[in-house]
Design a protein around this motif. Structure first.
Motif, PDB file in Angstrom:
ATOM      1  N   ALA A 399       0.834  -1.207   0.000  1.00 24.12           N
ATOM      2  CA  ALA A 399       0.000   0.000   0.000  1.00 24.12           C
ATOM      3  C   ALA A 399       0.863   1.249   0.000  1.00 24.12           C
ATOM      4  CB  ALA A 399      -0.935  -0.010   1.210  1.00 24.12           C
ATOM      5  N   ALA A 400       1.893   1.255   0.830  1.00 23.41           N
ATOM      6  CA  ALA A 400       2.768   2.425   0.904  1.00 23.41           C
ATOM      7  C   ALA A 400       3.518   2.640  -0.410  1.00 23.41           C
ATOM      8  CB  ALA A 400       3.752   2.259   2.059  1.00 23.41           C
ATOM      9  N   GLU A 401       3.971   1.560  -1.039  1.00 24.14           N
ATOM     10  CA  GLU A 401       4.726   1.688  -2.280  1.00 24.14           C
ATOM     11  C   GLU A 401       3.822   2.139  -3.441  1.00 24.14           C
ATOM     12  OE1 GLU A 401       7.936   1.630  -4.995  1.00 24.14           O
ATOM     13  OE2 GLU A 401       7.736   1.898  -2.820  1.00 24.14           O
ATOM     14  N   ILE A 402       2.614   1.597  -3.504  1.00 27.52           N
ATOM     15  CA  ILE A 402       1.685   2.030  -4.552  1.00 27.52           C
ATOM     16  C   ILE A 402       1.360   3.508  -4.377  1.00 27.52           C
ATOM     17  CG2 ILE A 402      -0.671   1.787  -5.434  1.00 27.52           C
ATOM     18  CD1 ILE A 402      -0.395  -1.238  -4.799  1.00 27.52           C
ATOM     19  N   ALA A 403       1.108   3.930  -3.137  1.00 23.13           N
ATOM     20  CA  ALA A 403       0.831   5.344  -2.891  1.00 23.13           C
ATOM     21  C   ALA A 403       2.017   6.204  -3.317  1.00 23.13           C
ATOM     22  CB  ALA A 403       0.505   5.569  -1.421  1.00 23.13           C
ATOM     23  N   ARG A 404       3.233   5.778  -2.971  1.00 25.13           N
ATOM     24  CA  ARG A 404       4.428   6.554  -3.327  1.00 25.13           C
ATOM     25  C   ARG A 404       4.558   6.696  -4.843  1.00 25.13           C
ATOM     26  NH1 ARG A 404       9.338   6.163  -5.149  1.00 25.13           N
ATOM     27  NH2 ARG A 404       9.164   3.915  -5.546  1.00 25.13           N
ATOM     28  N   ARG A 405       4.341   5.612  -5.563  1.00 24.83           N
ATOM     29  CA  ARG A 405       4.475   5.673  -7.019  1.00 24.83           C
ATOM     30  C   ARG A 405       3.353   6.491  -7.656  1.00 24.83           C
ATOM     31  NH1 ARG A 405       6.953   0.013  -9.390  1.00 24.83           N
ATOM     32  NH2 ARG A 405       8.314  -0.486  -7.616  1.00 24.83           N
ATOM     33  N   CYS A 406       2.155   6.403  -7.123  1.00 22.96           N
ATOM     34  CA  CYS A 406       1.063   7.263  -7.621  1.00 22.96           C
ATOM     35  C   CYS A 406       1.410   8.729  -7.427  1.00 22.96           C
ATOM     36  CB  CYS A 406      -0.241   6.925  -6.911  1.00 22.96           C
ATOM     37  SG  CYS A 406      -1.027   5.383  -7.446  1.00 22.96           S
ATOM     38  N   HIS A 407       1.950   9.062  -6.261  1.00 20.27           N
ATOM     39  CA  HIS A 407       2.325  10.453  -6.000  1.00 20.27           C
ATOM     40  C   HIS A 407       3.365  10.920  -7.020  1.00 20.27           C
ATOM     41  CE1 HIS A 407       1.179   9.725  -1.499  1.00 20.27           C
ATOM     42  NE2 HIS A 407       0.126   9.826  -2.285  1.00 20.27           N
ATOM     43  N   VAL A 422      -4.675  -0.482   3.197  1.00 23.75           N
ATOM     44  CA  VAL A 422      -5.798  -0.051   2.370  1.00 23.75           C
ATOM     45  C   VAL A 422      -5.433   1.242   1.642  1.00 23.75           C
ATOM     46  CG1 VAL A 422      -8.196   0.764   2.397  1.00 23.75           C
ATOM     47  CG2 VAL A 422      -7.509  -1.165   3.858  1.00 23.75           C
ATOM     48  N   LEU A 423      -5.735   1.286   0.341  1.00 21.52           N
ATOM     49  CA  LEU A 423      -5.689   2.532  -0.423  1.00 21.52           C
ATOM     50  C   LEU A 423      -7.109   3.053  -0.530  1.00 21.52           C
ATOM     51  CD1 LEU A 423      -3.236   1.584  -3.292  1.00 21.52           C
ATOM     52  CD2 LEU A 423      -2.820   3.308  -1.540  1.00 21.52           C
ATOM     53  N   ARG A 424      -7.323   4.278  -0.082  1.00 19.70           N
ATOM     54  CA  ARG A 424      -8.676   4.858  -0.114  1.00 19.70           C
ATOM     55  C   ARG A 424      -8.708   6.008  -1.118  1.00 19.70           C
ATOM     56  NH1 ARG A 424      -9.078   8.289   5.576  1.00 19.70           N
ATOM     57  NH2 ARG A 424      -6.844   8.651   5.816  1.00 19.70           N
ATOM     58  N   PHE A 425      -9.867   6.163  -1.744  1.00 19.33           N
ATOM     59  CA  PHE A 425     -10.026   7.137  -2.814  1.00 19.33           C
ATOM     60  C   PHE A 425     -11.218   8.032  -2.498  1.00 19.33           C
ATOM     61  CE2 PHE A 425      -8.603   3.015  -4.583  1.00 19.33           C
ATOM     62  CZ  PHE A 425      -7.272   3.345  -4.762  1.00 19.33           C
ATOM     63  N   LEU A 426     -10.923   9.349  -2.434  1.00 16.60           N
ATOM     64  CA  LEU A 426     -11.929  10.347  -2.067  1.00 16.60           C
ATOM     65  C   LEU A 426     -11.861  11.535  -3.026  1.00 16.60           C
ATOM     66  CD1 LEU A 426     -11.120  10.291   1.755  1.00 16.60           C
ATOM     67  CD2 LEU A 426     -13.364   9.687   0.819  1.00 16.60           C
ATOM     68  N   PRO A 427     -12.138  11.328  -4.300  1.00 19.76           N
ATOM     69  CA  PRO A 427     -12.046  12.459  -5.225  1.00 19.76           C
ATOM     70  C   PRO A 427     -13.095  13.517  -4.911  1.00 19.76           C
ATOM     71  CG  PRO A 427     -13.103  10.577  -6.286  1.00 19.76           C
ATOM     72  CD  PRO A 427     -12.596  10.083  -4.958  1.00 19.76           C
ATOM     73  N   LYS A 445      -1.763   1.179 -13.731  1.00 22.99           N
ATOM     74  CA  LYS A 445      -0.370   1.020 -14.157  1.00 22.99           C
ATOM     75  C   LYS A 445       0.533   0.700 -12.983  1.00 22.99           C
ATOM     76  CE  LYS A 445       3.382   3.965 -16.000  1.00 22.99           C
ATOM     77  NZ  LYS A 445       4.046   4.256 -14.714  1.00 22.99           N
ATOM     78  N   VAL A 446       0.356   1.427 -11.897  1.00 23.87           N
ATOM     79  CA  VAL A 446       1.213   1.237 -10.726  1.00 23.87           C
ATOM     80  C   VAL A 446       0.978  -0.121 -10.081  1.00 23.87           C
ATOM     81  CG1 VAL A 446       1.683   2.081  -8.394  1.00 23.87           C
ATOM     82  CG2 VAL A 446       1.510   3.703 -10.298  1.00 23.87           C
ATOM     83  N   VAL A 447      -0.283  -0.523  -9.944  1.00 21.16           N
ATOM     84  CA  VAL A 447      -0.578  -1.835  -9.359  1.00 21.16           C
ATOM     85  C   VAL A 447       0.028  -2.944 -10.218  1.00 21.16           C
ATOM     86  CG1 VAL A 447      -2.403  -3.471  -8.760  1.00 21.16           C
ATOM     87  CG2 VAL A 447      -2.637  -1.064  -8.130  1.00 21.16           C
ATOM     88  N   ALA A 448      -0.058  -2.794 -11.520  1.00 20.79           N
ATOM     89  CA  ALA A 448       0.525  -3.804 -12.423  1.00 20.79           C
ATOM     90  C   ALA A 448       2.039  -3.893 -12.225  1.00 20.79           C
ATOM     91  CB  ALA A 448       0.199  -3.460 -13.860  1.00 20.79           C
ATOM     92  N   GLU A 449       2.696  -2.742 -12.012  1.00 17.63           N
ATOM     93  CA  GLU A 449       4.135  -2.740 -11.769  1.00 17.63           C
ATOM     94  C   GLU A 449       4.486  -3.433 -10.452  1.00 17.63           C
ATOM     95  OE1 GLU A 449       5.019   1.551 -14.005  1.00 17.63           O
ATOM     96  OE2 GLU A 449       5.048   1.381 -11.810  1.00 17.63           O
ATOM     97  N   ILE A 450       3.681  -3.208  -9.444  1.00 20.88           N
ATOM     98  CA  ILE A 450       3.936  -3.822  -8.127  1.00 20.88           C
ATOM     99  C   ILE A 450       3.738  -5.329  -8.216  1.00 20.88           C
ATOM    100  CG2 ILE A 450       3.080  -3.999  -5.754  1.00 20.88           C
ATOM    101  CD1 ILE A 450       4.679  -1.495  -6.182  1.00 20.88           C
TER     102      ILE A 450
END
Length: 450
Positions: A399-407, A422-427, A445-450
């Motif tokens: 979760a932390a790595e996916i968040a970092r790459r999204c950022h 958990v990754l939460r989404f609140l647009p 894309k990021v999840v696929a990379e992980i």
């Protein structure tokens, strides 16, 4: 072309990266922050904001990031919504404060009237205003204890209710919210939440079994006659966007009504159109005795509210409720602007539409990648729970790595969950669909990379 409240051109609704994230100017400001602010005030993504609106946040280096965080469900109507900006600008020219308890003003009363009318139930209600969600929850418990003459408060696994002494006690998760801050408030008891993904006998049994366990614990360990209030989030926020198994909330409310217990719905994160209803408890027809609101209520200005049955709130003696800043006139005008925007821009329906776009794409991720153990949420409040493939073991490092790459890709996402997985989404509810889709593509894309 759309315009801002000032009449100028609107903020371009595009992702644009001109430096690395964070860029040099943000890094300079971060160094100043580290020298001036204690490290206990954490920062998810250290880009320093200069403008924000619609679905983007622009930083000091000129990068424009897609916002899937909304300031943790605060800027539901946008960061600079015209209805909010115009009302606040008019008010600040008249007066910024008087203290409602000394010399009152109409906007406070108008906000209370609106909340009395809009919150679930057609019974007679009262509302009073405070500064934050934690303050609202704490005051709701005060009211319940005063009205019932009972001491005990029941809360649930995975719940989050704030950072004051009492609300920190009500909160389930130790780190970072409670570690080292005890001793805690007395007469607070915790019972199971209906967490479908992790219920031992499966989601189909979750509502019935969790409610039975919770009620049994209350009866045996506390005594229903000693309980002033049950406090619950209709969807657990910081705990990981856990949507309780359908039927659980009505069973708990039925038990409360049968035993004279005040049912308090903590809608601090779920309120104000976030879930595809104006309030999340409406999904199962729940009518709380007291409902607490904050976050999305005033477009980012500090405001929160306690709304409840008139007989409960009227039971408190004069002077027993209040606070110097509660219901500040600027925040009240902002809240009236938020409610106008929700109605005029059909943001309840817009939140439901966001869910219709996001949830199928998140479920597609779950089908393709074993690391995505669960997809859940309602409306514009959605999440994925990450696990070690082939198991249900929480995977917080993923979760932390996916968040970092999204950022790094220019997408603001938040983590959550009792296990940090958990990754939460609140647009924002006003995010353009092309940005919503682009943000989801970055996530895929990021999840696929992980």
């Amino acid at each position: 072309m759309t315009t801002t409240a000032e009449g100028g051109p609107a903020l371009p609704q595009e992702r644009r990266l001109v430096t690395e994230i964070p860029g040099p100017r943000s890094r300079e400001l971060l160094a100043r922050k580290q020298a001036a602010v204690p490290p206990g005030i954490g920062t998810t993504l250290p880009v320093f904001v200069t403008r924000a609106g619609g679905g983007v946040v622009v930083d000091a280096d000129g990068n424009s990031l897609i916002d899937f965080g909304s300031g943790i469900a605060v800027t539901n109507v946008g960061n600079a919504a015209p209805h909010v900006v115009e009302r606040v600008r008019r008010q600040v020219g008249d007066f910024t404060h008087t203290c409602f308890m000394i010399t009152p003003y109409e906007s406070y009363v108008a906000v209370c009237e609106k909340l009395n009318a809009l919150t679930p139930g057609d019974h007679e209600k009262r509302t009073f205003l405070v500064n934050s969600g934690a303050e609202a929850v704490e005051n709701a418990v005060k009211v319940a204890r005063h009205a019932t003459g009972r001491p005990a408060v029941v809360v649930f696994d995975h719940g989050y209710h704030g950072r004051t002494l009492l609300t920190m006690t009500l909160t389930a998760k130790n780190m970072p919210y409670k570690q080292g801050f005890g001793p805690f408030a007395p007469e607070v008891y915790r019972v199971p939440l209906a967490y479908p993904y992790r219920w031992p006998s499966g989601p189909e049994n979750c509502a019935e079994e969790a409610a039975a366990q919770a009620i049994d614990m209350i009866n045996k360990q506390i005594g229903a006659g000693n309980v002033a209030a049950v406090v619950i989030e209709p969807i657990a926020g910081e705990g990981g966007f856990i949507v309780p198994a359908r039927g659980f909330l009505p069973k708990i409310q039925e038990f409360c009504r049968a035993n004279g217990i005040v049912f308090i719905a903590d809608e601090v994160q779920t309120g104000f159109a976030r879930t595809g209803n104006l309030f999340a408890c409406e999904d199962e027809g729940i009518v709380p005795d007291i409902i607490t609101t904050a976050k999305g209520i005033a477009g980012g200005l500090p405001l929160a509210a306690v709304t409840g049955r008139a007989d409960l709130l009227d039971a408190v003696h004069v002077g027993g409720l209040g606070g110097t800043y509660g219901g500040n006139p600027l925040a009240c005008e902002a809240a009236l602007g938020v409610l106008t925007a929700i109605e005029e821009e059909a943001l309840v329906e817009r939140a439901a539409r966001i869910g219709e776009i996001m949830l199928p794409r998140l479920r597609s991720l779950q089908e393709r990648f074993e690391i995505v153990g669960d997809v859940r949420g309602r409306g514009a409040m959605t999440a994925i729970e990450l696990v070690t493939p082939g198991t249900k073991d929480p995977h917080p490092t993923a979760a932390a790595e996916i968040a970092r790459r999204c950022h790094a890709e220019g997408l603001i996402v938040l983590t959550a969950g009792t296990y940090g997985n958990v990754l939460r989404f609140l647009p924002p509810l006003v995010i353009p669909e092309h940005l919503l889709e682009e943000g989801l593509t970055i996530l895929e894309k990021v999840v696929a990379e992980i």
